[in-house]
Design a protein around this motif. Structure first.
Motif, PDB file in Angstrom:
ATOM      1  N   HIS A 229       5.388 -13.511  -8.332  1.00 40.25           N
ATOM      2  CA  HIS A 229       6.801 -13.288  -8.632  1.00 40.25           C
ATOM      3  C   HIS A 229       7.088 -11.824  -8.983  1.00 40.25           C
ATOM      4  CE1 HIS A 229       7.494 -17.582  -8.472  1.00 40.25           C
ATOM      5  NE2 HIS A 229       6.509 -17.777  -9.336  1.00 40.25           N
ATOM      6  N   SER A 230       6.095 -11.123  -9.530  1.00 40.34           N
ATOM      7  CA  SER A 230       6.297  -9.741  -9.947  1.00 40.34           C
ATOM      8  C   SER A 230       6.057  -8.785  -8.773  1.00 40.34           C
ATOM      9  CB  SER A 230       5.359  -9.391 -11.107  1.00 40.34           C
ATOM     10  OG  SER A 230       5.365  -8.012 -11.354  1.00 40.34           O
ATOM     11  N   ALA A 231       7.041  -7.929  -8.499  1.00 43.67           N
ATOM     12  CA  ALA A 231       6.897  -6.949  -7.414  1.00 43.67           C
ATOM     13  C   ALA A 231       5.792  -5.945  -7.724  1.00 43.67           C
ATOM     14  CB  ALA A 231       8.221  -6.219  -7.192  1.00 43.67           C
ATOM     15  N   GLU A 232       5.659  -5.584  -8.993  1.00 43.15           N
ATOM     16  CA  GLU A 232       4.615  -4.626  -9.394  1.00 43.15           C
ATOM     17  C   GLU A 232       3.225  -5.208  -9.185  1.00 43.15           C
ATOM     18  OE1 GLU A 232       3.161  -2.126 -13.369  1.00 43.15           O
ATOM     19  OE2 GLU A 232       5.029  -3.280 -13.408  1.00 43.15           O
ATOM     20  N   THR A 233       3.076  -6.497  -9.531  1.00 45.30           N
ATOM     21  CA  THR A 233       1.783  -7.160  -9.344  1.00 45.30           C
ATOM     22  C   THR A 233       1.440  -7.270  -7.869  1.00 45.30           C
ATOM     23  OG1 THR A 233       2.181  -8.452 -11.343  1.00 45.30           O
ATOM     24  CG2 THR A 233       0.424  -9.205  -9.890  1.00 45.30           C
ATOM     25  N   ARG A 234       2.437  -7.616  -7.045  1.00 45.24           N
ATOM     26  CA  ARG A 234       2.213  -7.704  -5.599  1.00 45.24           C
ATOM     27  C   ARG A 234       1.799  -6.351  -5.038  1.00 45.24           C
ATOM     28  NH1 ARG A 234       6.965 -10.903  -5.410  1.00 45.24           N
ATOM     29  NH2 ARG A 234       8.141  -9.100  -4.644  1.00 45.24           N
ATOM     30  N   HIS A 235       2.458  -5.282  -5.499  1.00 46.15           N
ATOM     31  CA  HIS A 235       2.140  -3.938  -5.007  1.00 46.15           C
ATOM     32  C   HIS A 235       0.715  -3.543  -5.390  1.00 46.15           C
ATOM     33  CE1 HIS A 235       2.659   0.243  -3.878  1.00 46.15           C
ATOM     34  NE2 HIS A 235       2.231   0.601  -5.071  1.00 46.15           N
ATOM     35  N   LYS A 236       0.319  -3.847  -6.618  1.00 38.20           N
ATOM     36  CA  LYS A 236      -1.034  -3.490  -7.075  1.00 38.20           C
ATOM     37  C   LYS A 236      -2.084  -4.246  -6.259  1.00 38.20           C
ATOM     38  CE  LYS A 236      -3.999  -3.247 -11.150  1.00 38.20           C
ATOM     39  NZ  LYS A 236      -4.124  -3.516 -12.611  1.00 38.20           N
ATOM     40  N   ALA A 237      -1.848  -5.551  -6.036  1.00 35.51           N
ATOM     41  CA  ALA A 237      -2.798  -6.347  -5.264  1.00 35.51           C
ATOM     42  C   ALA A 237      -2.878  -5.843  -3.824  1.00 35.51           C
ATOM     43  CB  ALA A 237      -2.380  -7.815  -5.283  1.00 35.51           C
ATOM     44  N   PHE A 238      -1.732  -5.514  -3.255  1.00 31.18           N
ATOM     45  CA  PHE A 238      -1.708  -5.012  -1.874  1.00 31.18           C
ATOM     46  C   PHE A 238      -2.437  -3.682  -1.765  1.00 31.18           C
ATOM     47  CE2 PHE A 238       0.335  -2.344   1.365  1.00 31.18           C
ATOM     48  CZ  PHE A 238       0.064  -3.100   2.500  1.00 31.18           C
ATOM     49  N   THR A 239      -2.242  -2.802  -2.740  1.00 26.63           N
ATOM     50  CA  THR A 239      -2.865  -1.480  -2.697  1.00 26.63           C
ATOM     51  C   THR A 239      -4.379  -1.573  -2.765  1.00 26.63           C
ATOM     52  OG1 THR A 239      -0.934  -0.476  -3.751  1.00 26.63           O
ATOM     53  CG2 THR A 239      -2.986   0.769  -3.829  1.00 26.63           C
ATOM     54  N   THR A 240      -4.897  -2.410  -3.671  1.00 28.02           N
ATOM     55  CA  THR A 240      -6.351  -2.528  -3.820  1.00 28.02           C
ATOM     56  C   THR A 240      -6.990  -3.172  -2.595  1.00 28.02           C
ATOM     57  OG1 THR A 240      -6.086  -4.633  -4.982  1.00 28.02           O
ATOM     58  CG2 THR A 240      -6.245  -2.645  -6.328  1.00 28.02           C
ATOM     59  N   CYS A 241      -6.257  -4.066  -1.932  1.00 24.73           N
ATOM     60  CA  CYS A 241      -6.815  -4.752  -0.765  1.00 24.73           C
ATOM     61  C   CYS A 241      -6.635  -3.955   0.524  1.00 24.73           C
ATOM     62  CB  CYS A 241      -6.169  -6.132  -0.600  1.00 24.73           C
ATOM     63  SG  CYS A 241      -6.559  -7.283  -1.926  1.00 24.73           S
ATOM     64  N   SER A 242      -5.543  -3.198   0.624  1.00 23.41           N
ATOM     65  CA  SER A 242      -5.264  -2.482   1.875  1.00 23.41           C
ATOM     66  C   SER A 242      -6.305  -1.402   2.162  1.00 23.41           C
ATOM     67  CB  SER A 242      -3.862  -1.865   1.832  1.00 23.41           C
ATOM     68  OG  SER A 242      -3.745  -0.929   0.767  1.00 23.41           O
ATOM     69  N   SER A 243      -6.839  -0.777   1.123  1.00 27.76           N
ATOM     70  CA  SER A 243      -7.889   0.227   1.334  1.00 27.76           C
ATOM     71  C   SER A 243      -9.100  -0.401   2.006  1.00 27.76           C
ATOM     72  CB  SER A 243      -8.298   0.861   0.000  1.00 27.76           C
ATOM     73  OG  SER A 243      -7.225   1.543  -0.592  1.00 27.76           O
ATOM     74  N   HIS A 244      -9.496  -1.562   1.496  1.00 24.08           N
ATOM     75  CA  HIS A 244     -10.657  -2.244   2.065  1.00 24.08           C
ATOM     76  C   HIS A 244     -10.380  -2.718   3.481  1.00 24.08           C
ATOM     77  CE1 HIS A 244     -13.370  -5.830   2.566  1.00 24.08           C
ATOM     78  NE2 HIS A 244     -14.228  -4.873   2.295  1.00 24.08           N
ATOM     79  N   ILE A 245      -9.179  -3.237   3.736  1.00 20.70           N
ATOM     80  CA  ILE A 245      -8.822  -3.699   5.077  1.00 20.70           C
ATOM     81  C   ILE A 245      -8.859  -2.537   6.070  1.00 20.70           C
ATOM     82  CG2 ILE A 245      -6.957  -4.643   6.484  1.00 20.70           C
ATOM     83  CD1 ILE A 245      -6.126  -6.308   4.065  1.00 20.70           C
ATOM     84  N   THR A 246      -8.394  -1.365   5.650  1.00 23.94           N
ATOM     85  CA  THR A 246      -8.418  -0.183   6.521  1.00 23.94           C
ATOM     86  C   THR A 246      -9.846   0.190   6.896  1.00 23.94           C
ATOM     87  OG1 THR A 246      -6.413   0.653   5.447  1.00 23.94           O
ATOM     88  CG2 THR A 246      -7.696   2.226   6.733  1.00 23.94           C
ATOM     89  N   VAL A 247     -10.758   0.193   5.918  1.00 29.09           N
ATOM     90  CA  VAL A 247     -12.164   0.522   6.167  1.00 29.09           C
ATOM     91  C   VAL A 247     -12.796  -0.518   7.094  1.00 29.09           C
ATOM     92  CG1 VAL A 247     -14.431   0.752   5.091  1.00 29.09           C
ATOM     93  CG2 VAL A 247     -12.437   1.795   4.015  1.00 29.09           C
ATOM     94  N   VAL A 248     -12.478  -1.792   6.858  1.00 25.60           N
ATOM     95  CA  VAL A 248     -12.992  -2.869   7.713  1.00 25.60           C
ATOM     96  C   VAL A 248     -12.543  -2.662   9.153  1.00 25.60           C
ATOM     97  CG1 VAL A 248     -12.763  -5.329   8.238  1.00 25.60           C
ATOM     98  CG2 VAL A 248     -13.263  -4.596   5.912  1.00 25.60           C
TER      99      VAL A 248
END
Length: 314
Positions: A229-248
C-alpha cells in the motif's frame, strides 16, 4: 600415436581480437580503460562491504562474492589478450589454455548459480521480511556461496578434462582471443559431435535451472510489491530488486547466446564480441549498477571519502 601425443603438449595460437591498425589501437586503449575501471570498481565495492558495518548483511555478502567472480573474469582473459597484442603474437601453452578454460568455466557457472541464489535472498527480503534473519542466517549464506563455487569447480573440472582429452592434431590456431571451450573443440581431429550435443544439453540445464529459480522468486516478489500500500515501500523494494534483475539480464543474455544458440547461427566474430562483453563489460558494469542504484553503498562511499578528506577538499 606419437603424433597425437605430441599434439597434446603443443602450444595453441590465439587469433586475437585486435590488429595493430589505427582504429584497433584506439579500441585497445578503450579496453585497457574499461579493464582498469572494472578492477577498481569491484575492488572499491569489496572494500566498502568489508569495512562498513551497515553492509554486513546477507545481500552484500553475496554481492561481495559476485565482485570476486567479476575480478576473476577480468584477470583471466584481458591481461593475456593485452600481452599478445603488445608482443605481436598469440601463443599460449597447452597448460595455460587448460587453466584459462577451467577458470572461465568455473567463474561462469559459479556466477550463474550465485545470481539465482541472490534472487532467493530478494524473495525472502520482500515476501518474508519477518523470517529474514532466520532464513538468511550466516550458515545459509555460507551454504549458498559454497554451493555456487563448488558447482563451478565440478562442472569446470569435468568439461575441461573431457575437452582436453581429445587429440588436437590439425590446425592449432584458436579463432578466439582466449581459450573458450566451443572454439577449442573446432580444432579437434576426432569426432566431437556426441560430446557437443551433451554439452549443449548440459549447458541448457545449467542455464535454465537457475533461470527458473530466478523467475519463480521474482514472480512472488512482483506479486508482493503490487500488493504493497505504501508507495515508498514499493519504490524501495523495486530499487533493491531492479539492480539484481539488470545484472541477471546482462549475464544470462550473453550466456544464452553463447551456449544455447547453435554454433551454426553465429560467426566467430560474433562470439568474440559477446565473449568480450561478458568477460569485460559486464564485470565492469556490475559494481556501477549496484553502487549507483543503492543508497547504502553510496552512503558508505561518501563516508570513506569524507574520512580521507577527499570530500572536504572539493
Amino acid at each position: 600415436m606419437g603424433e597425437s601425443n605430441q599434439s597434446v603438449t603443443s602450444d595453441f595460437t590465439l587469433m586475437g581480437l585486435l590488429s595493430h591498425s589505427g582504429p584497433h589501437l584506439v579500441l585497445f586503449s578503450l579496453v585497457a580503460v574499461i579493464f582498469t575501471m572494472g578492477l577498481l570498481g569491484n575492488a572499491i565495492l569489496l572494500f566498502l562491504i568489508r569495512t562498513d558495518s551497515r553492509l554486513h548483511t546477507p545481500m552484500y555478502f553475496l554481492l561481495s562474492q559476485l565482485s570476486l567472480l567479476d575480478v576473476g573474469f577480468l584477470l583471466v582473459t584481458i591481461p593475456k589478450m593485452a600481452a599478445n597484442f603488445l608482443q605481436g603474437e598469440g601463443s599460449i601453452s597447452f597448460g595455460g589454455c587448460a587453466a584459462q578454460m577451467f577458470f572461465l568455466m568455473l567463474m561462469g557457472v559459479s556466477e550463474g548459480v550465485l545470481l539465482s541464489l541472490m534472487s532467493y535472498d530478494r524473495y525472502v527480503a520482500v515476501c518474508r521480511p519477518l523470517h529474514y534473519p532466520v532464513l538468511m542466517r550466516r550458515q545459509v549464506c555460507l551454504l549458498m556461496v559454497g554451493t555456487s563455487w563448488l558447482s563451478g569447480v565440478l562442472v569446470a573440472s569435468i568439461q575441461t578434462s573431457i575437452t582436453l582429452h581429445f587429440p588436437y592434431c590439425a590446425s592449432r590456431t584458436v579463432d578466439h582471443f582466449f581459450c573458450e571451450l566451443p572454439a577449442l573443440l573446432k580444432l579437434s581431429c576426432a569426432d566431437t559431435s556426441a560430446y557437443e550435443l551433451s554439452l549443449s544439453i548440459s549447458g541448457m540445464l545449467i542455464l535454465l535451472l537457475p533461470l527458473s529459480l530466478i523467475a519463480t522468486s521474482y514472480s512472488h516478489v512482483l506479486r508482493a510489491v503490487l500488493c504493497m500500500h505504501s508507495a515508498e515501500t514499493r519504490h524501495k523494494a523495486f530499487t533493491t530488486c531492479s539492480s539484481h534483475i539488470t545484472v541477471v539480464g546482462l549475464f544470462y543474455g550473453a550466456a544464452m547466446f553463447m551456449y544455447m544458440v547453435p554454433g551454426t547461427y553465429h560467426s566467430p566474430q560474433q562470439d568474440n564480441v559477446v565473449s568480450l562483453f561478458y568477460s569485460l563489460v559486464t564485470p565492469t558494469l556490475n559494481p556501477l549498477i549496484y553502487s549507483l542504484r543503492n543508497r547504502e553503498v553510496r552512503m558508505a562511499l561518501v563516508k570513506v571519502l569524507g574520512r580521507t578528506g577527499f570530500m572536504s577538499k572539493r
